[in-house]
Design a protein around this motif. Sequence first.
Motif, PDB file in Angstrom:
ATOM      1  N   UNK A 196       0.805  -1.215   0.000  1.00  0.00           N
ATOM      2  CA  UNK A 196       0.000   0.000   0.000  1.00  0.00           C
ATOM      3  C   UNK A 196       0.845   1.276   0.000  1.00  0.00           C
ATOM      4  N   UNK A 197       2.137   1.113  -0.299  1.00  0.00           N
ATOM      5  CA  UNK A 197       3.045   2.257  -0.254  1.00  0.00           C
ATOM      6  C   UNK A 197       2.641   3.326  -1.262  1.00  0.00           C
TER       7      UNK A 197
ATOM      8  N   UNK B 181       2.143   5.508  -6.378  1.00  0.00           N
ATOM      9  CA  UNK B 181       1.953   4.450  -5.395  1.00  0.00           C
ATOM     10  C   UNK B 181       0.624   3.779  -5.516  1.00  0.00           C
ATOM     11  N   UNK B 182       0.195   3.168  -4.436  1.00  0.00           N
ATOM     12  CA  UNK B 182      -0.998   2.335  -4.412  1.00  0.00           C
ATOM     13  C   UNK B 182      -2.243   3.059  -4.905  1.00  0.00           C
TER      14      UNK B 182
ATOM     15  N   UNK C 143      -1.250   6.808 -10.089  1.00  0.00           N
ATOM     16  CA  UNK C 143      -0.748   6.050 -11.224  1.00  0.00           C
ATOM     17  C   UNK C 143       0.692   6.272 -11.681  1.00  0.00           C
ATOM     18  N   UNK C 144       1.370   7.411 -11.513  1.00  0.00           N
ATOM     19  CA  UNK C 144       2.700   7.556 -12.109  1.00  0.00           C
ATOM     20  C   UNK C 144       3.698   6.449 -11.762  1.00  0.00           C
ATOM     21  N   UNK C 145       3.742   5.978 -10.542  1.00  0.00           N
ATOM     22  CA  UNK C 145       4.593   4.842 -10.188  1.00  0.00           C
ATOM     23  C   UNK C 145       3.639   3.735  -9.790  1.00  0.00           C
ATOM     24  N   UNK C 146       3.490   2.743 -10.654  1.00  0.00           N
ATOM     25  CA  UNK C 146       2.524   1.676 -10.379  1.00  0.00           C
ATOM     26  C   UNK C 146       3.104   0.670  -9.410  1.00  0.00           C
TER      27      UNK C 146
END
Length: 185
Positions: A154-155, A167-168, A171-174
């Motif tokens: 969930x980070x 993060x969780x 969307x930019x870092x899935x």
Amino acid sequence: GTFEDTREMKLYSTFSIPLIHGWLPERDSPAFAALSRSAKSYEDAQNLMFHEEELEDKLVREGLSFEEQGTLEDITTIKAFFSSHATQLTPYGLNTITASLAPGAVAILFRNDHFSTLYRHPDTLQLLQLVTDMGYAGHEEVVWESLLDVTGENAEFFSGDFRLVGGASHSPVTSTQAQQASTSN
């Protein structure tokens, strides 16, 4: 659990930066009792494991004394605890860290055999880890990762000024990218 009193540990205390970990069993658990009896530090627990084979051989050959039997049982309990919490963080440990780290405080967290900078945000009260994983080098805005659970599922990721950048729930870092990045290091 404590850290052994080494030169390196004394260096941390010189700067009054707490060195913490969250690999803690609940106080009423068999693991807590075994660690309290047989291994006060992680290093003690690792050293204790070296005696397992010797004790098992002696058990087969001639039997064990009451004390040796207790030590062998503690080894089994500690090994089970270690293997069931392979991320070197337990829910109880995470709750303990959250409760003990004051808002705005910085600490050094020992987890997954690495040291990382941990910060408790003074407004949101979130625990945040400084991101040092090379897998995120291409994500220029990623500076902090939230520490919300023991698995990191969930980070969320934040910029240097604590804006959410992935993060969780963003969307930019899935989560797939995060998993790939964490396994590449």
